[in-house]
Design a protein around this motif. Structure first.
Motif, PDB file in Angstrom:
ATOM      1  N   ASN A 164     -24.009 -53.225 -75.975  1.00 16.92           N
ATOM      2  CA  ASN A 164     -23.402 -52.518 -77.110  1.00 16.92           C
ATOM      3  C   ASN A 164     -22.803 -53.511 -78.105  1.00 16.92           C
ATOM      4  OD1 ASN A 164     -22.522 -50.058 -74.777  1.00 16.92           O
ATOM      5  ND2 ASN A 164     -23.845 -49.662 -76.520  1.00 16.92           N
ATOM      6  N   THR A 165     -23.209 -53.424 -79.333  1.00 20.30           N
ATOM      7  CA  THR A 165     -22.915 -54.305 -80.477  1.00 20.30           C
ATOM      8  C   THR A 165     -23.384 -55.743 -80.263  1.00 20.30           C
ATOM      9  OG1 THR A 165     -20.598 -54.856 -79.885  1.00 20.30           O
ATOM     10  CG2 THR A 165     -20.969 -52.897 -81.285  1.00 20.30           C
ATOM     11  N   ALA A 166     -24.225 -55.983 -79.277  1.00 13.68           N
ATOM     12  CA  ALA A 166     -24.862 -57.293 -79.159  1.00 13.68           C
ATOM     13  C   ALA A 166     -25.956 -57.394 -80.217  1.00 13.68           C
ATOM     14  CB  ALA A 166     -25.447 -57.487 -77.772  1.00 13.68           C
ATOM     15  N   PHE A 167     -26.256 -58.625 -80.619  1.00 16.67           N
ATOM     16  CA  PHE A 167     -27.234 -58.779 -81.694  1.00 16.67           C
ATOM     17  C   PHE A 167     -28.204 -59.925 -81.422  1.00 16.67           C
ATOM     18  CE2 PHE A 167     -23.651 -61.436 -82.967  1.00 16.67           C
ATOM     19  CZ  PHE A 167     -24.231 -62.580 -83.489  1.00 16.67           C
ATOM     20  N   ALA A 168     -29.355 -59.812 -82.076  1.00 19.64           N
ATOM     21  CA  ALA A 168     -30.360 -60.875 -82.094  1.00 19.64           C
ATOM     22  C   ALA A 168     -30.519 -61.339 -83.531  1.00 19.64           C
ATOM     23  CB  ALA A 168     -31.691 -60.372 -81.555  1.00 19.64           C
ATOM     24  N   GLN A 169     -30.872 -62.600 -83.701  1.00 19.04           N
ATOM     25  CA  GLN A 169     -31.143 -63.137 -85.033  1.00 19.04           C
ATOM     26  C   GLN A 169     -32.519 -63.779 -85.052  1.00 19.04           C
ATOM     27  OE1 GLN A 169     -27.669 -65.649 -85.849  1.00 19.04           O
ATOM     28  NE2 GLN A 169     -26.891 -64.072 -87.206  1.00 19.04           N
ATOM     29  N   LEU A 170     -33.297 -63.424 -86.078  1.00 21.13           N
ATOM     30  CA  LEU A 170     -34.655 -63.916 -86.227  1.00 21.13           C
ATOM     31  C   LEU A 170     -34.854 -64.390 -87.658  1.00 21.13           C
ATOM     32  CD1 LEU A 170     -34.673 -60.916 -84.649  1.00 21.13           C
ATOM     33  CD2 LEU A 170     -37.014 -61.598 -84.210  1.00 21.13           C
ATOM     34  N   MET A 171     -35.807 -65.286 -87.814  1.00 20.20           N
ATOM     35  CA  MET A 171     -36.259 -65.687 -89.141  1.00 20.20           C
ATOM     36  C   MET A 171     -37.777 -65.576 -89.174  1.00 20.20           C
ATOM     37  SD  MET A 171     -33.825 -68.972 -90.030  1.00 20.20           S
ATOM     38  CE  MET A 171     -34.463 -69.090 -91.705  1.00 20.20           C
ATOM     39  N   TYR A 172     -38.285 -65.086 -90.304  1.00 20.73           N
ATOM     40  CA  TYR A 172     -39.734 -64.997 -90.486  1.00 20.73           C
ATOM     41  C   TYR A 172     -40.117 -65.759 -91.740  1.00 20.73           C
ATOM     42  CZ  TYR A 172     -44.403 -63.168 -91.313  1.00 20.73           C
ATOM     43  OH  TYR A 172     -45.754 -63.066 -91.542  1.00 20.73           O
ATOM     44  N   TYR A 173     -41.080 -66.686 -91.575  1.00 19.67           N
ATOM     45  CA  TYR A 173     -41.573 -67.513 -92.677  1.00 19.67           C
ATOM     46  C   TYR A 173     -42.950 -66.982 -93.080  1.00 19.67           C
ATOM     47  CZ  TYR A 173     -37.926 -70.647 -90.963  1.00 19.67           C
ATOM     48  OH  TYR A 173     -36.720 -71.176 -90.542  1.00 19.67           O
ATOM     49  N   PRO A 174     -43.022 -66.161 -94.154  1.00 19.55           N
ATOM     50  CA  PRO A 174     -44.281 -65.497 -94.477  1.00 19.55           C
ATOM     51  C   PRO A 174     -45.398 -66.444 -94.874  1.00 19.55           C
ATOM     52  CG  PRO A 174     -42.629 -65.103 -96.188  1.00 19.55           C
ATOM     53  CD  PRO A 174     -41.922 -65.762 -95.053  1.00 19.55           C
ATOM     54  N   HIS A 175     -45.061 -67.598 -95.456  1.00 20.61           N
ATOM     55  CA  HIS A 175     -46.126 -68.518 -95.886  1.00 20.61           C
ATOM     56  C   HIS A 175     -46.783 -69.216 -94.699  1.00 20.61           C
ATOM     57  CE1 HIS A 175     -42.523 -70.958 -95.495  1.00 20.61           C
ATOM     58  NE2 HIS A 175     -43.267 -72.037 -95.454  1.00 20.61           N
ATOM     59  N   GLN A 176     -46.166 -69.127 -93.515  1.00 19.41           N
ATOM     60  CA  GLN A 176     -46.745 -69.715 -92.295  1.00 19.41           C
ATOM     61  C   GLN A 176     -47.029 -68.671 -91.220  1.00 19.41           C
ATOM     62  OE1 GLN A 176     -43.341 -72.380 -91.669  1.00 19.41           O
ATOM     63  NE2 GLN A 176     -44.727 -74.127 -91.903  1.00 19.41           N
ATOM     64  N   HIS A 177     -46.611 -67.441 -91.441  1.00 24.37           N
ATOM     65  CA  HIS A 177     -46.605 -66.401 -90.402  1.00 24.37           C
ATOM     66  C   HIS A 177     -45.987 -66.963 -89.119  1.00 24.37           C
ATOM     67  CE1 HIS A 177     -47.387 -62.873 -88.133  1.00 24.37           C
ATOM     68  NE2 HIS A 177     -48.336 -63.411 -87.393  1.00 24.37           N
ATOM     69  N   ARG A 178     -44.764 -67.442 -89.269  1.00 21.35           N
ATOM     70  CA  ARG A 178     -44.058 -68.049 -88.133  1.00 21.35           C
ATOM     71  C   ARG A 178     -42.717 -67.363 -87.950  1.00 21.35           C
ATOM     72  NH1 ARG A 178     -40.496 -72.445 -87.581  1.00 21.35           N
ATOM     73  NH2 ARG A 178     -40.783 -73.103 -89.747  1.00 21.35           N
ATOM     74  N   TRP A 179     -42.462 -66.985 -86.687  1.00 20.52           N
ATOM     75  CA  TRP A 179     -41.188 -66.387 -86.311  1.00 20.52           C
ATOM     76  C   TRP A 179     -40.335 -67.402 -85.570  1.00 20.52           C
ATOM     77  CZ3 TRP A 179     -39.258 -61.678 -87.611  1.00 20.52           C
ATOM     78  CH2 TRP A 179     -40.151 -60.712 -88.095  1.00 20.52           C
ATOM     79  N   ALA A 180     -39.035 -67.365 -85.799  1.00 17.62           N
ATOM     80  CA  ALA A 180     -38.077 -68.138 -85.018  1.00 17.62           C
ATOM     81  C   ALA A 180     -37.020 -67.162 -84.511  1.00 17.62           C
ATOM     82  CB  ALA A 180     -37.420 -69.222 -85.854  1.00 17.62           C
ATOM     83  N   ILE A 181     -36.836 -67.127 -83.202  1.00 15.15           N
ATOM     84  CA  ILE A 181     -35.802 -66.282 -82.593  1.00 15.15           C
ATOM     85  C   ILE A 181     -34.627 -67.190 -82.271  1.00 15.15           C
ATOM     86  CG2 ILE A 181     -35.217 -64.735 -80.695  1.00 15.15           C
ATOM     87  CD1 ILE A 181     -38.213 -64.071 -80.491  1.00 15.15           C
ATOM     88  N   ASP A 182     -33.553 -67.046 -83.032  1.00 18.23           N
ATOM     89  CA  ASP A 182     -32.419 -67.951 -82.898  1.00 18.23           C
ATOM     90  C   ASP A 182     -31.400 -67.487 -81.871  1.00 18.23           C
ATOM     91  OD1 ASP A 182     -33.392 -69.691 -84.804  1.00 18.23           O
ATOM     92  OD2 ASP A 182     -32.418 -68.665 -86.461  1.00 18.23           O
ATOM     93  N   ARG A 183     -31.207 -66.172 -81.746  1.00 22.79           N
ATOM     94  CA  ARG A 183     -30.220 -65.634 -80.804  1.00 22.79           C
ATOM     95  C   ARG A 183     -30.752 -64.337 -80.212  1.00 22.79           C
ATOM     96  NH1 ARG A 183     -24.103 -66.525 -83.187  1.00 22.79           N
ATOM     97  NH2 ARG A 183     -24.528 -68.386 -84.413  1.00 22.79           N
ATOM     98  N   ILE A 184     -30.268 -64.016 -79.011  1.00 24.81           N
ATOM     99  CA  ILE A 184     -30.598 -62.736 -78.390  1.00 24.81           C
ATOM    100  C   ILE A 184     -29.395 -62.294 -77.561  1.00 24.81           C
ATOM    101  CG2 ILE A 184     -31.694 -63.722 -76.324  1.00 24.81           C
ATOM    102  CD1 ILE A 184     -33.057 -60.676 -78.210  1.00 24.81           C
ATOM    103  N   ASN A 185     -29.029 -61.014 -77.672  1.00 27.25           N
ATOM    104  CA  ASN A 185     -27.918 -60.425 -76.905  1.00 27.25           C
ATOM    105  C   ASN A 185     -26.613 -61.197 -77.089  1.00 27.25           C
ATOM    106  OD1 ASN A 185     -27.061 -58.288 -75.178  1.00 27.25           O
ATOM    107  ND2 ASN A 185     -26.957 -59.717 -73.468  1.00 27.25           N
ATOM    108  N   ASP A 186     -26.332 -61.644 -78.293  1.00 29.03           N
ATOM    109  CA  ASP A 186     -25.077 -62.346 -78.572  1.00 29.03           C
ATOM    110  C   ASP A 186     -23.952 -61.309 -78.648  1.00 29.03           C
ATOM    111  OD1 ASP A 186     -22.874 -63.632 -79.780  1.00 29.03           O
ATOM    112  OD2 ASP A 186     -24.158 -65.040 -80.840  1.00 29.03           O
ATOM    113  N   HIS A 187     -23.012 -61.392 -77.722  1.00 28.33           N
ATOM    114  CA  HIS A 187     -21.873 -60.468 -77.724  1.00 28.33           C
ATOM    115  C   HIS A 187     -20.582 -61.230 -77.461  1.00 28.33           C
ATOM    116  CE1 HIS A 187     -21.879 -60.471 -73.246  1.00 28.33           C
ATOM    117  NE2 HIS A 187     -23.203 -60.461 -73.382  1.00 28.33           N
TER     118      HIS A 187
END
Length: 213
Positions: free
Chosen positions: A183-206
């Motif tokens: 509950n109220t935990a969060f994930a942070q992602l970045m998407y680079y459209p010119h490369q179609h690349r995802w970066a998952i920086d955080r998951i379940n940060d509470h």
């Protein structure tokens, strides 16, 4: 020097503790408000982000009460606009909606083997259907301009959103990878459209609420 397209900054938040959570119910799209604990969790997250000088360009929320309350608490603290979108609703649990886990076990038969295409709760969304809706939510988000988006949604939908990001389809018998969202935990992602690349920086940060589930 050529200017590269800006990345998408996407933060995914599960709502605060709801009455349905506290009563161990299959909430689905049944509309339960936050508990006092859930409101305190949302305020703690908002204050944390305020202290960290976090910036968001838009908050997109599921319209259910538990996500709406969470969003409004955060938005009031961070002064961010809220937009409600039904694509971010929790799974439709069919006849299970609003029942406790005990009631579901006692009143329904459960097959020994299930596929991702089978409905949940008689006529609710199965894993594949929820995965497809999460993919729609992802596609809808990426049709916007790159910006800092804050999404307030639900554990089931956010799991399938993460599966859509990493390209993992739902598995039979509810097996496979799960992403934890307390509950109220969060994930942070970045998407680079010119490369179609995802970066998952955080998951379940509470870190703002240590005893979240």
């Amino acid at each position: 020097m050529e200017n590269r397209p800006q990345p998408f900054h996407i933060t995914l938040v599960r709502h605060g503790e709801s009455v349905g959570n506290a009563e161990a119910r299959w909430q689905g799209q049944a509309d339960y408000p936050l508990t006092d604990t859930g409101r305190a969790q949302a305020r703690a997250l908002a204050e944390r982000w305020k202290n960290e000088n976090a910036k968001f360009d838009l908050l997109i929320s599921s319209p259910l009460i538990r996500t709406k309350e969470t969003s409004e608490i955060i938005a009031a603290t961070l002064n961010v606009t809220v937009e409600f979108d039904p694509l971010w609703l929790e799974r439709d649990n069919g006849d299970f909606s609003g029942l406790t886990a005990h009631e579901v076990r006692q009143n329904f038969t459960h097959p020994q083997f299930s596929t991702p295409y089978d409905p949940v709760g008689g006529d609710g969304e199965g894993d594949w259907e929820l995965f497809l809706r999460a993919g729609q939510a992802l596609q809808s988000l990426l049709k916007r301009e790159p910006a800092r988006y804050l999404i307030v949604s639900h554990g089931g939908l956010l799991n399938q959103f993460m599966h859509a990001v990493i390209g993992v389809a739902p598995q039979a018998n509810n097996s496979g990878t799960r992403f934890r969202f307390g509950n109220t935990a969060f994930a942070q992602l970045m998407y680079y459209p010119h490369q179609h690349r995802w970066a998952i920086d955080r998951i379940n940060d509470h870190a703002h609420w240590k005893d979240t589930d």
